[in-house]
Structures are given as C-alpha cells and as structure tokens.
Design a protein around this motif. Structure first.
Motif, PDB file in Angstrom:
ATOM      1  N   SER A   8       0.842  -1.199   0.000  1.00  0.00           N
ATOM      2  CA  SER A   8       0.000   0.000   0.000  1.00  0.00           C
ATOM      3  C   SER A   8       0.880   1.253   0.000  1.00  0.00           C
ATOM      4  N   ASN A  60       0.764   4.970  -7.994  1.00  0.00           N
ATOM      5  CA  ASN A  60      -0.288   5.913  -8.357  1.00  0.00           C
ATOM      6  C   ASN A  60       0.318   7.063  -9.146  1.00  0.00           C
ATOM      7  N   ASN A 105       2.266   1.401  -3.572  1.00  0.00           N
ATOM      8  CA  ASN A 105       1.154   1.776  -4.435  1.00  0.00           C
ATOM      9  C   ASN A 105       0.873   3.273  -4.335  1.00  0.00           C
ATOM     10  N   ASP A 127      -6.551   0.627  -1.050  1.00  0.00           N
ATOM     11  CA  ASP A 127      -7.547   0.841  -2.097  1.00  0.00           C
ATOM     12  C   ASP A 127      -7.771  -0.467  -2.864  1.00  0.00           C
ATOM     13  N   VAL A 144      -6.686  -6.138  -4.399  1.00  0.00           N
ATOM     14  CA  VAL A 144      -6.418  -7.119  -5.457  1.00  0.00           C
ATOM     15  C   VAL A 144      -5.057  -7.762  -5.217  1.00  0.00           C
ATOM     16  N   PHE A 145      -4.089  -6.917  -4.859  1.00  0.00           N
ATOM     17  CA  PHE A 145      -2.752  -7.439  -4.570  1.00  0.00           C
ATOM     18  C   PHE A 145      -2.822  -8.459  -3.439  1.00  0.00           C
ATOM     19  N   ARG A 200      -6.637  -1.550  -5.624  1.00  0.00           N
ATOM     20  CA  ARG A 200      -5.444  -2.216  -6.133  1.00  0.00           C
ATOM     21  C   ARG A 200      -4.734  -2.987  -5.016  1.00  0.00           C
TER      22      ARG A 200
END
Lengths: 118, 874
Positions: free
Chosen positions: B103, B111, B106, B430, B435-436, B432
């Motif tokens: 995170s 991002n 990311n 978030d 999903v990770f 993503r």
C-alpha cells in the motif's frame, strides 16, 4: 499393481476416438445396453478388444451429450431393467463420416506399412 | 440440484444392471453365484472412479466439486483449530506485512501524480559548476519562459517562504510559497473559491494578492464564504485574498504544509532581480504535447547558451536541468522501497514455508485418509485439488486477517515515522491493494499447498492401508528438511540486511558533525513587522535587546543569532576572490563558500573547535573593521602550505574581509554525503557586520542549554513579553536536526529490523516444529536405542544433529544469497561494506545458536522417552 493399471489406462486413452466409432457401429445393429455393447465389441473383435468399463461409460454419456445417441430404460430378454442406447439421425451421419475417415486412415497406414502391395 | 440427484440414481442403476448381467452370464456358464459376482466386480474395475469420470462428462461438475471441497476444507480446518490458528496467524503476518508495504509502494510510486497528464510535467533547475540542480534566478527564468519552443508553460515555485502573520489573533509565523502566475493552471488545480493569480499579477510592483489553502481558510476564517477581498497582513503588508486552494492540494516533495501562496513579485528580497543570485527558486514546466524530455533539454541548451552569450558575467557555464517531475520527486525513494519490498517478500516466503511444513506433517498423518479416499474412487487429481482447496482456504483466511492488520499497521507506522516519505498522505488500502492482497494470498495458498499435495499424490494404497496408518516416508522428511533449510537461508538474508542497516546507523551516529549537538537547540525569530522599514541602527539595537533578554532566560547558557546557512538545514553561499588576484570576469569563475553570519558567541554555543587565530568578539561590530573566520577546508583549499591569517577576501558584493581565525569544518550537507560534495569551504562573518541591505527582520537563533529540549517555552514567554508581534517559531534540538537528516535510513532500518525479527521468529518456530515432529516419529527408534543402552547424551546428539544439519545448510545458502542480494542496498549503506564479513559471520553464528536453542526443546523431550512406553506404543 498400480503400475500395470496405469499402462492399461494409457492404451485406452489412445484409442478414445476409436472407441466412439466402435460404439456407434455396434448400435447400428439395434439398441443395446452398456454391458451388451462391451460384449458385442469383444465378440466381434475375436476377443482381442477388451473394452474398459472405465472408458465405456464416460464415452456413452459423452456421445449422449453430443446427441449422437439417445438412451431409454427398457426391460431386457432376461426380464432385467437396463438402459438401452440407440443411434440418432445425427449419430448415423456422424458414423458414416467417421467410417470413411477411418478406412482412409487405415488404407493409408496399410500403404505405409506394406508398400509392395500397392 | 434435483436433476443431478436423478442422474446419479440413473447412473447407479445402470452400473448395477451391468454387474447383474455380467454375473448372470457367468452363472449361466456354470459358475457359482458368489464366484460370479466377485469376478464381475473385478472385471468392472474401480466403481467409484468410473462413476466419477462419467460424472465428469456431464459437465458443470467443477463448481459442484469446488463447493464440496470447500465444505470439506472448512470441516477439516474446524477439526484442528490449533493447527489452523497457527497457520492462519503465520500467513496473516506475512500477507499483512506485504500488503502494508504494497500500500505504501502503491500510494507513493505506482499511483500517478495527481495532476492531469503528469508525464508532461518536469522540474526545472539551473545546472551550475557546484550544483547539478541549483536555484534559478528570476531574470533567467523570465528569459527561459520567453525564449523556449518546447514548453506549453513554465512556472516558478519557491517553497521556503516564511511570513509573520499579524492582525488575525496572536501573531504567528506561517509557511508560504512564492509562485508565478500560471502555477496552478499548469498543475490543473482549480481554486475551490475565487480565482488563481492572473497574468501580470506576479510582476514586481503589482498590487499584493494572496491565495490561501483550505486548511488555513478553515483555521483562521472558519471557512467563511465572504473571505474573498479581505486582507491578510503578512510581514506588515496587506495582501488581498483572491482564492482558496483545495485542502487536498499538496506541494509535492515538500514534507511541510504550506498555508499561503504569494506571487513571486511580492518577494522583498533585494537580490530577486539579480541574474546570478541563488535564492532557492525552482521551476515546474509542462512540455508541449508530443515533446520528449530530450527535445526539451536540447531546446533549453540553446536558450541557456544564448543567455550565457548575452550575460557572460552572470550566466557563463549556467545550463538548464530538465528532470521528469516523477523522477525528481520520487527517484530517491524508489530504491529503498524496493529493498524493503524484497525483504517483506522474504518474510512471506518464510511464512509459506512454515505453513507448508505444517501441512506436510499433517498430510503424513492423513496418509491413511487419502488412501481410503482413493480406494473409494477419488482420482489423484481430485485429492490434489482437495488439498489445494484447503490450503487456499487457509491462505484466504490469513489474507483477510492480514489486510486488517495492514490497514491498521500502515497508518500507525506512517504516523510514528513522518517526514520520511513524500506522498505519505496518498497511502491507503484501495482496490489495487486489495487485489494485490487477494493475489498474494491465492499464490501463497497454491505455493505452500502444492508441496504437500504433490507429495501425497501417488499414495500406495495397498502399503498405506496395510501399515495401519503409522506413516512417514523418507522423501517427506527430505522435503521438510529442505524447506527448513530454505527458510533459515531467507531469515539469514534478512538478518544480514537489517544488521548492515544497523551498522550504517551506528556509523552515522558516530560521525562527528563538526559541532556538539547535545546541548544546542535552534529556532526561527522575527522582529515585529513594524520594524521592517526601520533604520539599520534601530534594527541592530532591537536584535541586541532581544539577545540580552533571551540570554537572561533561566537555563540558557548562550544565545547567538545566525543568518545564512544553518548546519544540516538550509544552505547559503557567498562568492569571493582572494586579494591580490584579478577579479574574475564572471560570477561562475569566482570562488564559492558556504556563509554563516553569526554572533560572537556562536562558536562556543555550537562547540565548534577553534584551530588558530581567534573567533569574533562583541567588538567585531558595525563600527569595526570587517573580519572573517574560515574553516579548515577553505584554508587548505585556498591557502595550502601557508597561514590563512591576515589574508583578505573580496566578496562579489564589494566588501573586503580580513581573515582572523580558522575553525573546524562542519558537515553542512549531511553526515554521510558532506565528504563527497565539491562545495565545502565555509566562511563566517559577524552578525552585526551584516551589510545593512541584508539585515532584515528575521534570523535563526542557536541556544546552548543543558535542557535543549525543554528550554524553548521559557524563551517564547520572554519573547511574548517584549512584543505581541514578535514571533519565535520552529524550535528543534540539534539532535532532532541530525535525526531527521537520517530519517529515511532510520525508517528502513526499523522496518528491516522488524522484518528480520519476524523472519527469525518464524524460522525458529519452523525448525522447532519440524525437529519436534521428526523426533516424535522416531520415538520408537529412540526407545529401541535406549533399551539397547544408548545414553541420554547420545539421544540428545541424535536429535540436535538432525536440526543442526538443516540449520547449517540453510546458513550456507543464506550467506551465498546475502552476498548477492546486499549489493542491492549498497547505496543505503554508510561506513560498512555490503559484504561486511563481521556482520555476515556474526549473524550466521547467531542464527545457528538460535536454531540450536529451538532444537534443544524437542531434544530434551526425546531424552525423556521411557523405552518401555515407546516400545509398547507399537
């Protein structure tokens, strides 16, 4: 024992397409149940082809799913209830296609194996 | 699924009919009924398996089977809650740590920057002989803007503005930014209220306007709508508020929040229009669509060469640095996040290995179950699938828990360690990240599930059933030993990584910064804005009075104003040439030195050693001859082999200084990097001799005290008693300044330390578990040995050596892997080699000792085996 069984299964696996053809051909002489089909194939091949039930029933159910054969419960000559399979119209067409394919294939293989006879 | 049940019954009947007919035929041929039945069955084969593969033909079975496997998996997990809890917790730690770090990666790296078409944005800087990315002078910037052909727009941003706000509650210092018109449009930022700066509003002499941030608007005006048009008094001047910047807007790369944005033309710095001045101004440009950075660089090369020809004195050898904004902001973060990401991946691998080992041990116990299932017709693929479903189920539970841990832990970690990461506010869990986490869980489940699943793949039904469930085969033990060795290796790599970081930090703390940090604190000071236009005499008198008042505060042992550069914080340079040499034709050919304009007590307060001559006295004031003190670096660089004392320096501004002393060098650029910088010469001049032009309302203050962390409130009190419009702000102890200069390394060290500790814990649990298990399997053997006369110490050695063999294999692999991998982090290290033998050897020994300790417990247990009981167990 485990080893042996595996080899046996492998051989049937290779003959999968052929088994379909044999089943359809057997059913051309009239409706028949699973046991009857296996006995018929064995007899007509002069006891050479042993049909493994592990392949026979999946094949029957597959052919039924493809609508080349259809099934019906009937009572046999011995007063026994059995599931009889019979060819459909599509199955007949499929059989003739497969037969000509098979004879071309076997001619070709025979040609390769015995070139002097050509 | 009624139709499924009907077909099932149908198939059942079909198979039974087949058997009946086959039996009957045999009976008709003369066989006995029983004999015929058995023969028919044998000929038919494995009934369950045949039904199963026939059902496969029906289709739609996979979902069905999945549900069945899931139900069964849940039941198996519920049946052994202890095993499940350990496995799920282990996985939660591994997956949680990975999710947390992802995170961060990311939010910070993956991002896109929060601006439209961010790939077109570039940072603009002047490249100078001493600075690859130096400050842009305002006149040069305006020429760049006018002459370039590749930029859609360019804007100035000068971040370190500091204003004294009066007339709105208690006087306070606010951080501000100077920008040129077009800055907000270029970044696609729309004011939530009002408008942005109009073209021309940024010129010198334009009416003062200001934009404020959403946070400041709320804090000072309660977000009132009628704020537009009101005036804001900054440094004694009234600015008209014209717009509100969204609260979410953050000047990227800055770790402090800014509250007011002012047009660059309002900056009262007399050097603003000096083409050679370095005032800490940066630029942001937006490339025209389709223009590459290379094209822009070539274009700017042309522009700066023309300027160098037109203004040789200021612009000789001045180029333009064009750097993609993303790289400028995040380039330094990338490598260290990568290292941490690799490290946390290792933790997950170790967690997987641990769970795989647990499953292996359990699958040995379940061998009987699998044999029965395959005898009843379960295909081999089916059993593997069942095992995988179970392990993925475990991983999913661990992953769910891990995400919760990650969500809580990430925020906590970032709150504890602020100021280390740009864009820290963008870090969040978030889609993503979820999903990770999901993908990692699935992958982990398959990874650790596959080994035991494949091991159980070819069960020898006959043998296993005969054995009666007392299981265990050699290959399984080898797999377990290999897994333990692998996790030992991974743990050692992490330990070595963390160890190298710790040695780096220790080395940095031992670097002498050139001053005594322990007893010094520093803060910013500003005279009342009403003094801005006072005479230099009045300003100097005011500074003297403040100095005396601060000096009288209890606990204060010394006070000195300082202007210009501050060690490890802001830098400032002066240009000079040596008396007796011709004046250089351009500023870039002059000599550069970092300037410290300080009170006479500064040297004692900072604890900088005097090498020769003298430092300033109270008599070195505005009436006395101009003097200077230089550091050893300047003395050696310009007066090598002779004494610097008595030599005279010409400043670019025209003043002439006489050198009266030499002092030690201060690590201005940072504890680690200072030695590598080219510009290191340092020049001290007396605060009271600061040219009257430069003396303004503000200065830094350094204070010596035995309690540097707690003395500031008393100073603030003394300050507020003098004037309500006089402001002190930004108090920091020098130790804090040093700590924040190495904050990012500390952040890495702490995280690597946590990961390594986790790895060590998991690996010890792993080796403990496997050795206990193997010893348990050998209870019978141990009983026999003891019955035959083996001593306790023999048994102890037997068990320990088994564990030690795995550990040593792991240590050997770990050393090799670490040797290859620590090179990745060479840039983060200081004062220690990436393959430092002491760290490698020391941690290898520690890991070995820890694993021996972990094996000792099962060894003790094995020793206590009662031969009678062990043998009867059979």
């Amino acid at each position: 024992m485990v080893e042996k069984k595996e080899k046996y299964q492998n051989r049937i696996e290779l003959l999968q397409g052929t088994l379909d053809l044999l089943i359809l051909q057997t059913l051309q002489w009239g409706p028949q149940h699973g046991y009857g089909i296996s006995v018929a194939i064995r007899n007509r091949s002069g006891e050479i082809l042993q049909v493994d039930t592990g392949s026979l029933y999946p094949a029957l159910h597959r052919l039924e799913k493809q609508k080349w054969i259809k099934a019906e419960w009937k009572v046999s000559e011995n007063k026994q209830r059995a599931k009889y399979y019979q060819l459909t119209a599509a199955g007949k067409k499929h059989l003739s296609r497969e037969r000509s394919k098979w004879s071309r294939l076997s001619d070709a293989i025979a040609g390769v194996l015995n070139p002097e006879q050509m | 699924m009624w139709w499924r049940k009907a077909r099932e019954a149908d198939l059942d009947q079909e198979v039974r009919a087949h058997l009946d007919m086959a039996t009957q035929e045999r009976v008709e041929r003369g066989a006995a009924q029983k004999e015929a039945e058995r023969a028919a069955r044998r000929e038919f084969g494995n009934m369950g398996l045949i039904k199963e593969s026939t059902r496969d033909v029906w289709g739609g079975g996979s979902l069905d089977r999945l549900m069945q496997d899931l139900r069964f998996g849940v039941r198996m997990i519920a049946k052994s809650p202890g095993f499940a809890a350990v496995a799920i917790l282990t996985l939660a730690l591994g997956i949680g740590a990975n999710t947390a770090l992802f995170s961060v990666v990311n939010g910070v790296l993956l991002n896109p920057l929060p601006y439209p078409e961010p790939e077109q944005l570039v940072e603009l800087r002047e490249s100078k002989p001493n600075f690859a990315t130096g400050s842009i002078s305002y006149p040069n910037f305006m020429d760049w803007q006018k002459d370039n052909r590749t930029f859609a727009s360019m804007a100035i941003v000068r971040g370190n503005g500091s204003f004294i706000l009066t007339g709105l509650g208690e006087a306070e210092q606010v951080d501000g930014v100077f920008v040129s018109s077009g800055f907000f449009e270029q970044l696609g930022v729309n004011p939530v209220l009002g408008r942005a700066f109009a073209p021309g509003e940024d010129r010198i002499g334009a009416a003062p306007t200001v934009m404020i941030t959403g946070g400041f608007w709320k804090r000072k005006f309660g977000s009132a709508q009628d704020v537009l048009g009101k005036s804001l008094t900054l440094d004694g001047r009234d600015y008209t508020i014209i717009g509100i910047i969204p609260a979410t807007f953050d000047l990227l790369g800055s770790l402090r929040t800014r509250e007011v944005y002012v047009p660059i033309g309002q900056w009262s710095n007399p050097l603003l229009m000096n083409r050679a001045a370095g005032l800490g101004i940066g630029g942001i440009g937006r490339l025209k669509p389709g223009v590459t950075v290379q094209q822009a660089r070539a274009d700017m090369e042309r522009v700066t060469q023309n300027l160098a020809a037109a203004y040789p004195e200021a612009d000789k050898s001045i180029g333009a640095a064009v750097i993609p904004l993303r790289k400028w902001l995040l380039g330094s973060v990338e490598p260290f996040l990568l290292v941490l990401f690799v490290a946390v991946g290792f933790v997950l691998l170790i967690a997987c290995v641990n769970v795989a080992n647990l499953l292996l041990a359990r699958s040995t116990g379940r061998a009987h179950e699998f044999a029965i299932r395959s005898a009843l017709g379960a295909g081999q693929g089916r059993i593997v699938r069942q095992l995988l479903t179970e392990s993925v189920l475990l991983a999913a539970m661990g992953g769910g828990l891990g995400v919760l841990l990650a969500a809580a832990g990430t925020r906590a970690a970032l709150d504890v360690l602020p100021m280390t990461l740009p864009r820290a506010a963008d870090v969040a869990v978030d889609v993503r990240v979820l999903v990770f986490a999901g993908a990692v869980s699935l992958l982990a489940g398959i990874c650790f599930g596959l080994v035991p699943a494949l091991k159980t793949r070819k069960p020898d039904v006959h043998e296993t059933l005969k054995e009666g469930g007392r299981g265990g085969s050699g290959t399984r033990h080898r797999a377990q030993a290999a897994l333990v060795a692998a996790e030992m290796a991974l743990a050692l790599v992490l330990l070595i990584g963390a160890g190298l970081m710790m040695r780096t930090l220790a080395a940095l703390w031992n670097v002498n910064p050139g001053f005594e940090a322990n007893k010094v604190m520093t803060f910013g000071f500003s005279l009342p804005p009403s003094m801005t236009n006072a005479s230099p005499e009045a300003i100097r008198a005011a500074f003297r009075e403040v100095h005396d008042r601060f000096q009288a505060v209890p606990g204060v042992q010394g006070v000195a104003f300082s202007w210009g550069a501050t060690p490890l914080q802001g830098d400032d340079e002066w240009l000079f040439w040596i008396d007796g040499q011709p004046k250089p034709a351009s500023e870039s050919e002059m000599n550069w030195a970092i300037d410290y304009v300080v009170d006479y007590d500064y040297l004692r307060i900072m604890g900088i050693p005097l090498k020769s001559g003298r430092f300033f006295t109270a008599q070195d004031d505005e009436h006395a001859a101009r003097v200077a003190v230089v550091d050893e670096v300047l003395a050696n660089q310009f007066f090598a082999g002779q004494s610097a004392m008595g030599k005279r320096l010409h400043l670019s501004g025209g003043e002439i200084l006489e050198i009266v002393g030499v002092v030690g060098h201060v690590k201005q650029w940072g504890l680690d990097t200072d030695d590598k910088e080219t510009l290191r010469a340092q020049l001290y001049t007396p605060f009271m001799q600061l040219p009257t032009k430069g003396i303004g309302g503000g200065a830094g203050v350094v204070v010596r005290s035995d309690q540097p962390a707690t003395v500031f409130p008393s100073i603030r009190q003394a300050n507020n008693q003098m004037s309500s419009e006089q402001v002190v702000f930004g108090a920091q102890t020098m130790n804090e300044v040093i700590a924040s200069s190495i904050a990012r390394r500390r952040f890495s060290m702490i995280l690597l330390g946590i990961f390594a500790g986790l790895a060590l814990l998991l690996a010890s649990i792993g080796i403990y578990g496997v050795v206990s298990y193997l010893a348990g399997q050998r209870t019978h053997e141990i009983g026999v040995r003891m019955a035959m006369g083996a001593q306790r110490k023999d048994v102890m050695r037997l068990v320990l050596s088994q564990g030690l063999k795995m550990a040593l294999l792991g240590v050997a692999m770990g050393l090799a892997a670490a040797l290859a991998l620590t090179r990745l982090m060479a840039d983060m290290l200081y004062g220690v080699d990436a393959s430092d033998p002491l760290t490698f050897a020391g941690l290898a020994v520690i890991l070995t000792l820890v694993s021996i300790a972990a094996c000792y417990i099962p060894a003790r247990r094995a020793v206590k085996v009662d031969p009678i009981v062990a043998l009867r167990y059979e």
